[in-house]
Design an enzyme around this catalytic site. Structure first.
Site, PDB file in Angstrom:
ATOM      1  N   HIS A  55       0.812  -1.212   0.000  1.00  0.00           N
ATOM      2  CA  HIS A  55       0.000   0.000   0.000  1.00  0.00           C
ATOM      3  C   HIS A  55       0.848   1.266   0.000  1.00  0.00           C
ATOM      4  O   HIS A  55       0.488   2.257  -0.627  1.00  0.00           O
ATOM      5  CB  HIS A  55      -0.918  -0.008   1.227  1.00  0.00           C
ATOM      6  N   HIS A 101     -10.439   2.702  -0.760  1.00  0.00           N
ATOM      7  CA  HIS A 101     -10.595   2.333   0.647  1.00  0.00           C
ATOM      8  C   HIS A 101     -11.430   1.062   0.689  1.00  0.00           C
ATOM      9  O   HIS A 101     -12.459   0.980   1.344  1.00  0.00           O
ATOM     10  CB  HIS A 101     -11.243   3.465   1.447  1.00  0.00           C
TER      11      HIS A 101
END
Length: 759
Positions: A55, A101
């Site tokens: 990430h 998200h």
């Protein structure tokens, strides 16, 4: 031995097993020991685990992202900062980005979606830009899956709850339901803001001796390891235990933070600024120092805490929301403290910029972490993962031959498509969003691409978000091209000229060669389409590990396109305006049942996606913009889910209730033949319900038909005079469809609330 960090009281013993539990491979743990010349402390291990996570480090993707075109005459800031920026004239920049998200929203839909909105807002005002518009792209599982209604309700409420409270309108979006997302939904959030070019801020720290300021909310335990153990791993049977890693948002504090940061930006006192997003204080401090080629030292004893007893490990890895890190010259600190104090926000001096190139953290008078800045950022691992196409999928076959008389009745097909949650109205979703706050919105949700006025000018911004996972599943290269082209065509349909894009690349586990192949081909498709359309990629996000127990989502590159319109009063809508107008169909090539909603519902399809030529799509876009600017077009609707018949029906669903009469002679829909017609049954289904390359439904007065046909024909595009807008509220397509529009519109509007039992 390098550095002098010491273990904190109560820290676990660090070794290979501890490293593995933090998501680090044996080779990565060995590399950390080489870099430090010693075993890392537990705090340092946590720091490496988040900064070397997929990430944060983009270790599987960043070598491939370099192929994307990011330069152009309008580009003021490309990838590498918190968001990209394009020059839109009048001394203004449009600053925008899209991010994911996904995993947090699957585990805790309200807070996951809400904090996704909050995070992307901070990426924008961190650049000194005032956020003026949000969009989102949402992918859910099949509507009859038991979790889907709960996830849908929570995500939509989270987006609306946060965006409405913070005062940024949600102006456009897309929603899809498919069983491929049963185990891993997607929540992609976009934001755009405006800033004067000379007030653009940077996250590049500089000035040895300058002060590091912590501003915003206090730090808690929420979000710890959100980047490394939640966003950088696939779901499994234990995923529900990760719910504590989902952050908790506070939109009211975010609103204060927006105003305080923008006021501080106007003073010129901010040297650098970055959001404490994924990996919190760790990523913001190390990345700011790395960009500026400096070192940084942080004192954790000064960090405002929401609760006592947080360890250095927890403080550094917390992803508590509504926090920013600033760098300022020492003589401006009091000035900034006064501004943030006025807005009831913390503004605390927690560190200094140094010249030693190290990321050093103190706690309790001891050094808790001492790491070379580069080791956490540009020198993080970068992998060239194996990539190979998946095993060939058996060719899908059309379920009936052209000679078989039992083809589905086109009118019944239309009604079923209209009633599909992937085609029907999204009003239930967007009515929960404030789309008008700030009074910039000219065209909001439900009207195609969004149009926002640029106050003080006649000009406007046009924006749309699109994806096409079914096409990408068949061919990740052409599917990605299709997504870029569809978003650009949507912008052009509103009268805008596409000028740049941002992307959110949602894929499965990159450690699997087939997934890596999908990703690389998708990036290549975006590259080729962006070059052909002259729309640079100025920002973006990669979201890997979107899979559950080995079942990956289809490749889902999501494209948010931004365009400019010279006069917002000249914008064009998608709905028919005047009875008697001609209906003209324009397309870049014939559609296909492959990857269509018809194929998903009726089981008919093709084995592969037809090639898409982005240069031809560019011709269609440019010709459409020229025709719009010449005043030849009354309305234009792009054909998407459901195909041409649905597109014509949707064109009738405006405030003025008008119908359409389309002629269908039996000659076949052929650019070299008659002006109109759909031939045998297979052609009929393909032309009416196929999807794929760009098709436009245009209404225009009779005087415009000749010039329109001349323009599109000169561009080598297929153009057909198809029929008329009629005063009677009916949809008539040859002899195969004759439907009352009020009945169709009722089906269309009740799709989502009807399935949720909220009629």
């Amino acid at each position: 031995m390098s550095g002098g960090a010491v273990a904190m009281p109560g820290d676990p013993v660090v070794g290979p097993e501890q490293a593995a539990s933090h998501g680090l491979s044996p080779d990565e743990y060995a590399a950390i020991r080489r870099i430090l010349g010693r075993t890392p402390t537990f705090t340092e291990l946590g720091v490496f685990s988040v900064m070397w996570s997929e990430h944060c480090s983009y270790k599987s993707s960043r070598r491939h992202l370099k192929m994307l075109p990011s330069r152009g005459e309008r580009v003021a800031q490309g990838p590498g900062e918190n968001a990209g920026a394009l020059d839109i004239g009048d001394g203004l920049l449009a600053v925008f980005k899209i991010e994911s998200h996904n995993h947090p929203s699957f585990l805790e839909p309200y807070q996951g979606a809400a904090t996704g909105v909050g995070g992307i807002l901070r990426d924008i005002f961190t650049m000194g830009a005032r956020p003026i518009a949000s969009m989102n792209s949402l992918k859910f599982g099949a509507f009859d899956h038991p979790r889907t209604p709960w996830l849908l309700g929570g995500v939509v409420a989270g987006i609306g709850g946060y965006g409405n409270c913070v005062g940024v309108p949600t102006v456009a979006g897309e929603v899809m339901f498919d069983a491929a997302y049963d185990g891993n939904i997607l929540v992609n959030a976009f934001c755009l803001g405006l800033v004067r070019r000379d007030e653009l801020l940077s996250a590049r720290a500089h000035g040895v001796g300058n002060v590091v300021l912590y501003v915003g909310s206090a730090t808690g335990r929420d979000g710890i390891h959100g980047a490394s153990l939640l966003a950088s791993a696939e779901f499994d049977a234990e995923s529900q235990a990760k719910r504590p890693t989902v952050q908790v948002g506070d939109p009211f504090t975010e609103k204060l933070l927006i105003e305080a940061c923008l006021e501080a930006a106007h003073t010129g006192a901010i040297v650098a600024i970055q959001d404490m997003g994924a990996a919190g204080l760790t990523s913001s401090s190390s990345e700011m120092a790395s960009r500026g080629g400096v070192g940084i030292e942080i004192d954790l004893d000064r960090v405002p805490l929401r609760e006592p007893g947080l360890t250095p490990y927890e403080i550094l890895l917390s992803e508590s929301q509504e926090r920013m890190l600033l760098v300022a010259e020492p003589d401006r600190v009091a000035e900034l403290a006064s501004i943030f104090g006025k807005w009831d926000l913390h503004s605390v001096e927690i560190g200094r910029i140094t010249d030693n190139g190290r990321w050093r953290v103190r706690a309790g008078g001891k050094i808790a972490a001492d790491i070379p800045v580069g080791a956490l950022t540009e020198d993080a691992p970068m992998y060239d993962r194996p990539a190979a196409p998946p095993d060939p999928v058996p060719a899908a076959t059309v379920v009936k031959s052209a000679a078989t008389p039992e083809w589905p009745d086109p009118a019944a097909v239309l009604r079923r498509l209209i009633a599909s949650p992937n085609v029907g109205s999204r009003r239930w979703v967007y009515r929960q969003y404030d789309s008008l706050v700030q009074s910039n919105t000219v065209t909001g949700p439900g009207g195609g691409a969004a149009v926002l006025r640029i106050k003080g000018t006649r000009r406007g911004l046009v924006m749309k978000v699109d994806s096409n996972p079914r096409a990408c599943a068949l061919d990740p290269y052409f599917g990605a091209i299709a997504a870029v082209c569809e978003s650009a065509v949507n912008v052009a349909c509103a009268g805008g000229t596409p000028i740049g894009l941002t992307n959110c690349l949602n894929y499965g586990n990159p450690e699997r060669p087939a997934i890596m192949w999908q990703f690389i081909r998708g990036v290549e498709g975006i590259r080729d389409a962006a070059i052909a359309l002259k729309t640079p990629v100025v920002s973006g996000n990669v979201s890997f590990y979107n899979e559950t127990e080995g079942r990956a989502i289809p490749p889902t590159p999501t494209i948010a396109m931004v365009g400019l319109i010279e006069d917002v009063e000249a914008r064009i809508g998608p709905f028919f305006q005047q009875a008697g107008d001609a209906i003209v169909i324009v397309r870049s090539a014939r559609p296909s049942i492959a990857a269509s909603e018809y194929g998903a519902l009726f089981g008919a399809g093709a084995a592969s996606l037809r090639p898409i030529d982005p240069a031809r799509e560019k011709l269609l876009i440019d010709t459409l913009i020229g025709a719009s600017g010449a005043g030849l077009i009354r309305s234009v609707h792009d054909v998407a889910e459901g195909g041409l018949a649905v597109g014509i029906a949707e064109s009738c669903f405006g405030e003025v209730k008008l119908g359409a009469a389309i002629e269908l002679p039996s000659d076949g829909l052929d650019a070299n033949g008659p002006d109109h017609g759909i031939g045998h049954k297979l052609d009929q289904l393909t032309d009416l319900f196929g999807e794929g390359r760009s098709t436009l439904v245009i209404s225009a007065p009779d005087r415009s038909v000749g010039p329109l046909r001349a323009r599109f024909a000169a561009a080598g595009l297929e153009v057909f005079l198809a029929g008329r807008v009629i005063a009677e509220p009916r949809l008539i397509i040859g002899s195969v469809i004759d439907e009352d529009l009020s009945g169709l519109e009722e089906l269309y509007e009740r799709v989502i609330p009807g399935r949720l039992g909220q009629l």
